[in-house]
Design an enzyme around this catalytic site. Structure first.
Site, PDB file in Angstrom:
ATOM      1  N   HIS A 199       0.806  -1.216   0.000  1.00 30.46           N
ATOM      2  CA  HIS A 199       0.000   0.000   0.000  1.00 30.46           C
ATOM      3  C   HIS A 199       0.841   1.268   0.000  1.00 30.46           C
ATOM      4  CE1 HIS A 199      -3.454  -2.575   0.793  1.00 30.46           C
ATOM      5  NE2 HIS A 199      -2.758  -3.142   1.761  1.00 30.46           N
ATOM      6  N   ARG A 200       2.176   1.114  -0.103  1.00 28.21           N
ATOM      7  CA  ARG A 200       3.010   2.313  -0.109  1.00 28.21           C
ATOM      8  C   ARG A 200       2.741   3.158  -1.348  1.00 28.21           C
ATOM      9  NH1 ARG A 200       7.647   0.246   1.195  1.00 28.21           N
ATOM     10  NH2 ARG A 200       7.727   0.971   3.335  1.00 28.21           N
ATOM     11  N   ALA A 201       2.416   2.531  -2.462  1.00 29.14           N
ATOM     12  CA  ALA A 201       2.140   3.288  -3.682  1.00 29.14           C
ATOM     13  C   ALA A 201       0.944   4.216  -3.490  1.00 29.14           C
ATOM     14  CB  ALA A 201       1.888   2.326  -4.847  1.00 29.14           C
TER      15      ALA A 201
END
Length: 670
Positions: A283-285
């Site tokens: 979920h870093r993107a």
């Protein structure tokens, strides 16, 4: 290593760059929001990567700092200050300074980057005190790493952790300290020199791909501007000063607006959808895309993030996170398109019924399935043996350039030469990475020895010596170097490998890996098994010419003597380790895991599994199994069983494609 805090050399104006709009935008967004998360600049040499980064510092307004503080703490934000500044009472003594830009070379050591014991204070006062490293000096500034892909992975990890958290935690040499380390991390790299690990790539918020301009007029303009700058730097900078001031004023305005920018609820859904469609891991993107979109909106003067803001910045956020969709995610329409002749399904079914092996009933035992399949294969293979012309020689698939393959670090001390694997070495040749108190050879680490002895100097009798060192203080160097590897391919060359031209793709992948191995000074071998035996087609070598000749002449046809192939591979590995015990081997087995020929009186499959168990027990090496079985309604899963026996990673036939096979090997080695 250079610290530019009071005076900088004359640098090329940021506003004068030509044809690198994406690069300039990515850097300016970090000027608007230094907590964005860092930017990676990838491109060929001579594309103004370093010039743009050095010019960025001039786009940042001068900052107020606490006088005498080694971390340049902000006097207006005590919550982010170091422990010493927080303890100060009353007004802070302040001064104005330009934003620091710190260069970290690829030869930097961990203690210089993180910080270490202050030698002078330890020797004079006998006290342990902390000397800030480059991360401390770069607080509230920029850290620039040219060729970041060549920097040691553990140092990159430390830098990215600090860039994400804003603090540096040091626990070493009896020192425990936490200090602020908020900086813009900018890394540049040339992909031709290798890539970063995916885990490190994902930590960068933005990634910009730069390349040389093809337009002739643009190239001419670059030459003219560069010549004008080198001839009269002051006059050239004065010519562009107005544009520089305009950009700097825009950065200041965007910084003030940043906290007021609103992200509408529907934009969150849009961002999540874009990241999902790119198959970005984790979920870093999503988080980075939100931050980048807000920064872009502030840069454009928007009070609210628009769809255009999200779509314009998404390519920079997803460029290094985009992945290929998994096979099972294909839509039904796409699957229907891949079926060649849907109107002739009935005829195809009739042909399949006329030509064995027919699929057994659903309630039939697996042993019956194997028996029918084996009888059918025996018939076909016997025909192949009686008719030598049934053997087919497939062409070699087109070779391709592959990315850097690295086996990572190795805890065992090894010897050898090469350019791929980084490993510890027990010789005095190699890069000094750290020290140890465990003494094995006379490779003295002078700096570490002095650090260990420094705190005790006041309590030791000097006897007119400037420094008293005892046996317990002596430290030795731990060195690393790069060595080559040995990669052994065990290829199923039986008749089943001729289906859908699988051998063409396999040969192309092997040849590509051989070419890369030649560049990295690796050794590669190949064993093929078919008919009733296995043979070494390619003894350990780094000759691309010999390898290509063997691949060209490799025929396909006959039965599947899996046990013979594994036994032959076991012999090759055993002999090679006797000659080169310090070389790390990896065995890549390309087979469906089935067997219909035994070397003795045992059942073929049981015999192959027994050999696999023996290989796993004898060698502590890396195994990869690529399953070549055609997946359909009936799948035996024998390759998975073989992988389980070997303790190997197993991949399906869909991953046998040229690019996928290289990715498999590269991922396993890493």
């Amino acid at each position: 290593m250079q610290k530019h805090s009071k005076q900088r050399r004359v640098i090329y104006p940021f506003a004068a760059l030509t044809g690198q709009e994406e690069l300039q935008l990515g850097l300016l967004l970090h000027a608007v929001n230094p907590q964005l998360g860092g930017i990676l600049i990838r491109g060929e040499k001579g594309t103004a990567k370093s010039t743009a980064v050095r010019g960025l510092a001039e786009m940042l307004p001068d900052m107020q700092a606490v006088a005498g503080c080694p971390y340049h703490c902000d006097p207006e934000d005590k919550s982010q200050a170091c422990g010493e500044c927080r303890s100060l009472a009353g007004e802070f003594p302040t001064f104005t300074m330009p934003v620091p830009i710190i260069d970290i070379p690829v030869s930097a050591t961990e203690d210089r980057v993180v910080g270490s014991l202050d030698f002078e204070q330890a020797i004079k006062a006998g006290q342990r005190s902390f000397m800030p490293g480059l991360m401390g000096e770069a607080n509230r500034g920029i850290i620039y790493i040219d060729e970041i892909n060549l920097l040691d992975d553990h140092i990159v990890d430390v830098l990215l952790d600090a860039a994400g958290s804003g603090i540096n935690v040091v626990e070493r040499e009896g020192i425990s300290i936490i200090h602020p380390a908020e900086f813009i991390l900018v890394g540049t790299m040339n992909p031709e020199e290798g890539d970063l690990r995916p885990q490190l790539l994902d930590r960068f918020a933005l990634c910009v791909e730069v390349s040389g301009l093809a337009d002739r007029e643009a190239r001419v303009e670059i030459i003219k501007r560069r010549e004008a700058f080198e001839t009269h730097p002051a006059s050239f900078r004065e010519l562009w000063q107005k544009e520089q001031d305009t950009l700097r004023a825009k950065v200041i305005t965007a910084r003030k607006l940043l906290s007021e920018v609103v992200l509408p609820e529907d934009r969150y859904s849009m961002i999540s959808q874009l990241c999902a469609e790119a198959y970005a891991a984790g979920h870093r993107a999503d988080i980075m895309l939100v931050r980048a979109a807000v920064a872009l909106a502030a840069w454009r003067g928007h009070q609210e993030v628009t769809e255009e803001d999200v779509l314009d910045i998404a390519p920079l956020v997803l460029a290094h996170r985009r992945r290929e969709p998994p096979e099972e995610s294909k839509t039904p329409e796409h699957q229907e398109q891949e079926q060649p002749e849907p109107p002739e399904n009935e005829n195809d079914e009739q042909e399949q019924q006329q030509n064995p092996p027919p699929p057994p009933p659903d309630n039939q035992q697996q042993e019956g399935q194997q028996e029918d399949n084996k009888d059918d294969k025996d018939d076909k293979d016997n025909n192949s043996q009686t008719n030598p012309s049934s053997e087919v020689v497939f062409a070699i698939g087109k070779p391709f350039a592959i990315k850097r393959i690295s086996m990572g670090k190795d805890r065992q001390a090894r010897r050898g030469s090469g350019r791929r694997s980084r490993t510890k070495t027990d010789s005095s040749v190699g890069r000094y990475v750290k020290s140890t108190s465990h003494r094995e050879r006379d490779d003295l680490a002078i700096d570490a020895t002095i650090r260990a002895a420094a705190p005790f100097q006041r309590s030791r009798k000097s006897n007119s010596m400037a420094l008293v060192i005892e046996t317990s203080d002596i430290r030795e160097k731990v060195r690393e170097k790069r060595i080559g590897n040995f990669m052994l391919f065990v290829v199923d060359a039986s008749g089943s490998m001729g289906a859908k031209q699988r051998m063409i793709e396999t040969k192309g992948a092997i040849l590509s890996l051989l070419q890369d191995a030649y560049q990295k000074r690796d050794r590669v071998g190949m064993v093929a098994f078919k008919g009733d035996q296995a043979e070494v087609l390619l003894p350990p070598t780094n000759s691309v010419e010999m390898a290509q000749k063997c691949l060209v002449e490799l025929p396909v046809g006959g039965k599947t003597p899996l046990a013979a192939g594994l036994t032959k591979a076991q012999e090759v590995i055993r002999q090679h380790l006797k000659r080169s015990p310090h070389m790390r081997p990896i065995v890549v087995i390309l087979s469906d895991g089935k067997a219909n020929v035994a070397m003795a009186e045992d059942k073929p499959l049981a015999e192959a599994h027994r050999v696999a168990d023996s290989m796993r027990e004898e060698f502590n090496i890396k195994y990869i199994v690529v399953d070549t079985e055609q997946k359909g309604l009936l799948s035996f899963g024998k390759a998975q069983e073989l992988a389980g026996r070997l303790g190997a990673e197993c991949y399906t036939i869909d991953q046998l494609k040229v690019d996928s096979l290289v990715d498999i090997v590269r991922g396993a080695l890493a």
